[in-house]
Design a protein around this motif. Structure first.
Motif, PDB file in Angstrom:
ATOM      1  N   GLN A 132     -10.562   7.586   5.862  1.00  0.00           N
ATOM      2  CA  GLN A 132     -11.824   6.857   5.817  1.00  0.00           C
ATOM      3  C   GLN A 132     -12.255   6.434   7.222  1.00  0.00           C
ATOM      4  N   LEU A 133     -11.312   5.890   7.973  1.00  0.00           N
ATOM      5  CA  LEU A 133     -11.629   5.429   9.323  1.00  0.00           C
ATOM      6  C   LEU A 133     -12.000   6.589  10.233  1.00  0.00           C
ATOM      7  N   TRP A 134     -11.281   7.693  10.078  1.00  0.00           N
ATOM      8  CA  TRP A 134     -11.590   8.858  10.918  1.00  0.00           C
ATOM      9  C   TRP A 134     -12.963   9.430  10.582  1.00  0.00           C
ATOM     10  N   ASN A 135     -13.324   9.408   9.294  1.00  0.00           N
ATOM     11  CA  ASN A 135     -14.654   9.870   8.892  1.00  0.00           C
ATOM     12  C   ASN A 135     -15.745   8.993   9.489  1.00  0.00           C
ATOM     13  N   ILE A 136     -15.500   7.685   9.525  1.00  0.00           N
ATOM     14  CA  ILE A 136     -16.466   6.765  10.140  1.00  0.00           C
ATOM     15  C   ILE A 136     -16.581   7.055  11.636  1.00  0.00           C
ATOM     16  N   ALA A 137     -15.439   7.300  12.265  1.00  0.00           N
ATOM     17  CA  ALA A 137     -15.442   7.613  13.702  1.00  0.00           C
ATOM     18  C   ALA A 137     -16.275   8.852  13.982  1.00  0.00           C
ATOM     19  N   MET A 188       0.841  -1.194   0.000  1.00  0.00           N
ATOM     20  CA  MET A 188       0.000   0.000   0.000  1.00  0.00           C
ATOM     21  C   MET A 188       0.878   1.246   0.000  1.00  0.00           C
ATOM     22  N   SER A 189       0.579   2.175  -0.905  1.00  0.00           N
ATOM     23  CA  SER A 189       1.358   3.402  -1.001  1.00  0.00           C
ATOM     24  C   SER A 189       1.034   4.332   0.162  1.00  0.00           C
ATOM     25  N   ILE A 190       1.854   5.380   0.317  1.00  0.00           N
ATOM     26  CA  ILE A 190       1.620   6.359   1.375  1.00  0.00           C
ATOM     27  C   ILE A 190       0.276   7.045   1.180  1.00  0.00           C
ATOM     28  N   ASP A 191      -0.059   7.358  -0.087  1.00  0.00           N
ATOM     29  CA  ASP A 191      -1.338   8.014  -0.369  1.00  0.00           C
ATOM     30  C   ASP A 191      -2.509   7.107  -0.009  1.00  0.00           C
ATOM     31  N   GLN A 192      -2.393   5.801  -0.334  1.00  0.00           N
ATOM     32  CA  GLN A 192      -3.456   4.851   0.005  1.00  0.00           C
ATOM     33  C   GLN A 192      -3.596   4.704   1.513  1.00  0.00           C
ATOM     34  N   LYS A 193      -2.457   4.709   2.197  1.00  0.00           N
ATOM     35  CA  LYS A 193      -2.472   4.602   3.654  1.00  0.00           C
ATOM     36  C   LYS A 193      -3.195   5.802   4.266  1.00  0.00           C
ATOM     37  N   LYS A 194      -2.865   7.002   3.774  1.00  0.00           N
ATOM     38  CA  LYS A 194      -3.515   8.209   4.275  1.00  0.00           C
ATOM     39  C   LYS A 194      -5.009   8.198   3.974  1.00  0.00           C
ATOM     40  N   GLN A 195      -5.351   7.661   2.794  1.00  0.00           N
ATOM     41  CA  GLN A 195      -6.758   7.576   2.416  1.00  0.00           C
ATOM     42  C   GLN A 195      -7.521   6.647   3.377  1.00  0.00           C
ATOM     43  N   LEU A 196      -6.884   5.513   3.714  1.00  0.00           N
ATOM     44  CA  LEU A 196      -7.499   4.577   4.656  1.00  0.00           C
ATOM     45  C   LEU A 196      -7.699   5.230   6.016  1.00  0.00           C
ATOM     46  N   GLU A 197      -6.668   5.921   6.484  1.00  0.00           N
ATOM     47  CA  GLU A 197      -6.758   6.589   7.776  1.00  0.00           C
ATOM     48  C   GLU A 197      -7.887   7.619   7.788  1.00  0.00           C
ATOM     49  N   TYR A 222      -4.943   1.611  13.088  1.00  0.00           N
ATOM     50  CA  TYR A 222      -5.401   1.576  14.488  1.00  0.00           C
ATOM     51  C   TYR A 222      -4.593   2.560  15.322  1.00  0.00           C
ATOM     52  N   GLU A 223      -3.268   2.562  15.134  1.00  0.00           N
ATOM     53  CA  GLU A 223      -2.399   3.498  15.849  1.00  0.00           C
ATOM     54  C   GLU A 223      -2.745   4.938  15.478  1.00  0.00           C
ATOM     55  N   TYR A 224      -3.051   5.161  14.205  1.00  0.00           N
ATOM     56  CA  TYR A 224      -3.423   6.498  13.759  1.00  0.00           C
ATOM     57  C   TYR A 224      -4.675   6.978  14.496  1.00  0.00           C
ATOM     58  N   LEU A 225      -5.671   6.106  14.595  1.00  0.00           N
ATOM     59  CA  LEU A 225      -6.916   6.479  15.266  1.00  0.00           C
ATOM     60  C   LEU A 225      -6.686   6.752  16.751  1.00  0.00           C
ATOM     61  N   ILE A 226      -5.882   5.916  17.389  1.00  0.00           N
ATOM     62  CA  ILE A 226      -5.589   6.133  18.806  1.00  0.00           C
ATOM     63  C   ILE A 226      -4.948   7.506  19.001  1.00  0.00           C
ATOM     64  N   GLY A 227      -4.028   7.856  18.099  1.00  0.00           N
ATOM     65  CA  GLY A 227      -3.386   9.161  18.165  1.00  0.00           C
ATOM     66  C   GLY A 227      -4.373  10.294  17.941  1.00  0.00           C
ATOM     67  N   ARG A 252     -14.433   6.646  20.911  1.00  0.00           N
ATOM     68  CA  ARG A 252     -13.203   5.884  20.655  1.00  0.00           C
ATOM     69  C   ARG A 252     -13.421   4.396  20.917  1.00  0.00           C
ATOM     70  N   ASP A 253     -14.070   4.086  22.039  1.00  0.00           N
ATOM     71  CA  ASP A 253     -14.250   2.695  22.426  1.00  0.00           C
ATOM     72  C   ASP A 253     -15.134   1.936  21.439  1.00  0.00           C
ATOM     73  N   TYR A 254     -16.142   2.609  20.903  1.00  0.00           N
ATOM     74  CA  TYR A 254     -17.013   1.956  19.926  1.00  0.00           C
ATOM     75  C   TYR A 254     -16.274   1.706  18.608  1.00  0.00           C
ATOM     76  N   ILE A 255     -15.657   2.750  18.075  1.00  0.00           N
ATOM     77  CA  ILE A 255     -15.004   2.612  16.767  1.00  0.00           C
ATOM     78  C   ILE A 255     -13.870   1.589  16.820  1.00  0.00           C
ATOM     79  N   LEU A 256     -12.999   1.709  17.812  1.00  0.00           N
ATOM     80  CA  LEU A 256     -11.878   0.770  17.904  1.00  0.00           C
ATOM     81  C   LEU A 256     -12.370  -0.639  18.188  1.00  0.00           C
TER      82      LEU A 256
END
Length: 535
Positions: free
Chosen positions: A12-17, A1-10, A201-206, A30-34
């Motif tokens: 996406q997850l933050w938008n869901i959160a 996965m490229s850096i751009d794809q990684k950022k896109q995934l992060e 997951y680490e990105y979301l925790i941060g 935080r507890d629900y999403i994680l």
């Protein structure tokens, strides 16, 4: 996965959160999403493992195609469960897979415009089944080696909370929406060379930590600080027998150490906060650390330590700054504290944590701990303990000053203390002042890669650099009454400009002469204009 794809995934997850942002505080959603991300991970891991078992047995059927209500299906599941609980530590039936539940919940959104259809579609109501599935995951480990690692793992994921919605239908709609969005994301678990989900997951925790204020310190150490600690304790090593964090929070610091070496045989940690303890266990499993390779305990480390029989090759920690502890007189006979003659004060447990970690540090180990600056110079019992560690034990290896405002929830400057029981340089202590080396990002100060590299290379080379580092002899520290305040050893002040008084006097005389000529000119103009001169 490229850096751009990684950022896109992060993103996406933050938008869901953020689906839950308007419903509850950051530390709550935080507890629900994680928790849901973790459930998706367990589910996909289960399905991959089960399909592998079926394929290796010569079966053409896929796991999700098994009919759980037939005799053949029951026999399939029993065989798969035995192997899976041993290899993964838990078990999920085909009907309990994340994708199956998400698909059922998805029927709600399809029927949104037709309220009557939505009401009558009982198969789309997933709250009860979801709660049962999460309990079943925990119960599938009962009586096995993984039981402690999964026990009450989902207890903070409260599907009955009114914060999710006023009615059961409202709650069901919110949860179904989240699961549906998550189901569309491919975590690429088949790619064993990548840790995409772990990084996300680490990105979301941060992200949650950045919005949690003072509570952030309870579960997260900024990644740049984690890197410094990890690189220091792994200096000269490619493998570790063990790594330990007595205040492990979400476990991110332990996992960071693993990124600096080829292998860590075992991870140990202790955390007294229940929610954060659950988060740490999830984080370990989600980063593909096998349940047999970690032991995270829930207890107060100082009052009720859980690993006292162990000695660790690497210890990293970011304990709560100047926390209170009992300082009970009974601890004077505790092997962790008895040799020092004094206990750390009840109002400041900083040195109690240091003593605890020193006790569990192996003879060939290294320990790096984040501390407030007060431990460097405070007197009383703390001064006595500090002197004992330096003069009698000779365990202190380095003192590193960090910039202010790099931790979430506090703006105070901090330091890293490095300890070793068998030091390569027993005659001196390295001091590093990195307090002015950072980049300001919005309201937070950040250590960039060049700042981290400079700290680590200076530590490893053990060199003196003007205005940055100094190798102080033990005798020099003794002359300073064992005060470790960094400015005593690293002078970062700018030299005062030398003032030439003769030149200043000549300049004043020149100015005076010029003023006389100017006054004469003004008087002449006044005379021509036939007005009174001011002089």
């Amino acid at each position: 996965m490229s850096i751009d794809q990684k950022k896109q995934l992060e993103q996406q997850l933050w938008n869901i959160a953020n689906t839950l942002r308007g419903l509850m505080d950051a530390d709550e959603f935080r507890d629900y999403i994680l928790g849901f991300i973790f459930y998706k991970y367990l589910s996909e891991k289960m399905e991959l493992n089960a399909n592998k078992i079926l394929s290796e047995s010569g079966e053409t059927i896929k796991y999700r195609e098994i009919n759980e209500n037939t005799q053949d299906g029951i026999e399939y599941l029993e065989a798969i469960k035995d192997e899976t609980v041993e290899s993964l530590g838990y078990f999920l039936k085909p009907s309990e897979l994340f994708s199956q539940i998400a698909a059922r919940g998805g029927q709600i959104e399809e029927a949104t415009e037709d309220n009557s259809a939505s009401e009558s579609n009982t198969d789309s109501f997933i709250l009860g089944d979801l709660a049962l599935i999460l309990r079943n995951i925990e119960q599938s480990t009962a009586g096995t080696d993984s039981e402690d690692d999964f026990n009450k793992l989902f207890e903070d994921l409260d599907l009955t909370s009114t914060k999710l919605g006023r009615t059961e239908k409202d709650k069901n709609k919110v949860i179904s929406k989240i699961l549906g969005h998550l189901d569309k994301i491919d975590f690429e678990l088949e790619n064993t060379e990548s840790d995409i989900l772990g990084d996300a997951y680490e990105y979301l925790i941060g992200q949650f930590a950045s919005g949690a204020g003072k509570k952030a310190g309870e579960f997260y150490t900024p990644q740049e600080v984690s890197k410094v600690l990890s690189k220091i304790v792994t200096t000269g090593k490619t493998k570790l027998r063990s790594v330990y964090d007595p205040t492990c929070g979400s476990g991110s610091l332990l996992l960071r150490v693993a990124k600096e070496v080829q292998d860590v045989a075992f991870f140990y940690g202790q955390e007294r906060n229940r929610t954060t303890y659950n988060l740490a266990r999830m984080n370990m499993i989600l980063h593909d650390v096998h349940y047999s390779k970690f032991d995270i305990k829930k207890e107060d480390t100082l009052e009720r330590p859980q690993h006292l029989d162990k000695r660790f090759e690497a210890i990293v920690a970011n304990p709560p700054f100047s926390a209170q502890w009992s300082a009970n007189v009974l601890f004077q006979t505790d092997d962790r504290f008895s040799q020092y003659g004094k206990l750390a004060p009840g109002s400041k447990a900083d040195f109690a944590f240091i003593q605890h970690m020193i006790y569990q540090l192996d003879d060939n180990g290294a320990m790096a701990v984040v501390m407030p600056h007060g431990v460097l110079f405070r007197g009383g019992a703390e001064g006595h303990i500090r002197q004992y560690l330096i003069e009698d034990c000779n365990y202190l290896d380095a003192v590193i000053g960090l910039p202010a405002n790099i931790f979430y929830g506090t703006s105070i400057p901090t330091s890293i203390l490095v300890f070793k029981k068998c030091r390569e340089n027993p005659d001196d202590v390295l001091f590093i002042d990195a307090s002015q080396h950072f980049e300001k990002v919005k309201t937070q100060n950040m250590l960039r890669e060049e700042h981290i590299d400079k700290i680590v290379s200076t530590y490893r080379d053990r060199k003196t650099e003007e205005k940055y580092s100094y190798v102080a002899k033990i005798s020099e520290i003794k002359e300073n009454d064992f005060n470790l305040n960094i400015p005593r050893y690293v002078n970062t002040s700018e030299a005062d400009e030398i003032i030439d008084l003769t030149k200043i006097a000549q300049k004043i005389k020149s100015i005076d002469s010029s003023m006389v000529e100017i006054d004469k000119a003004i008087a002449a103009f006044c005379q021509e204009l036939n007005i009174e001169s001011p002089f």
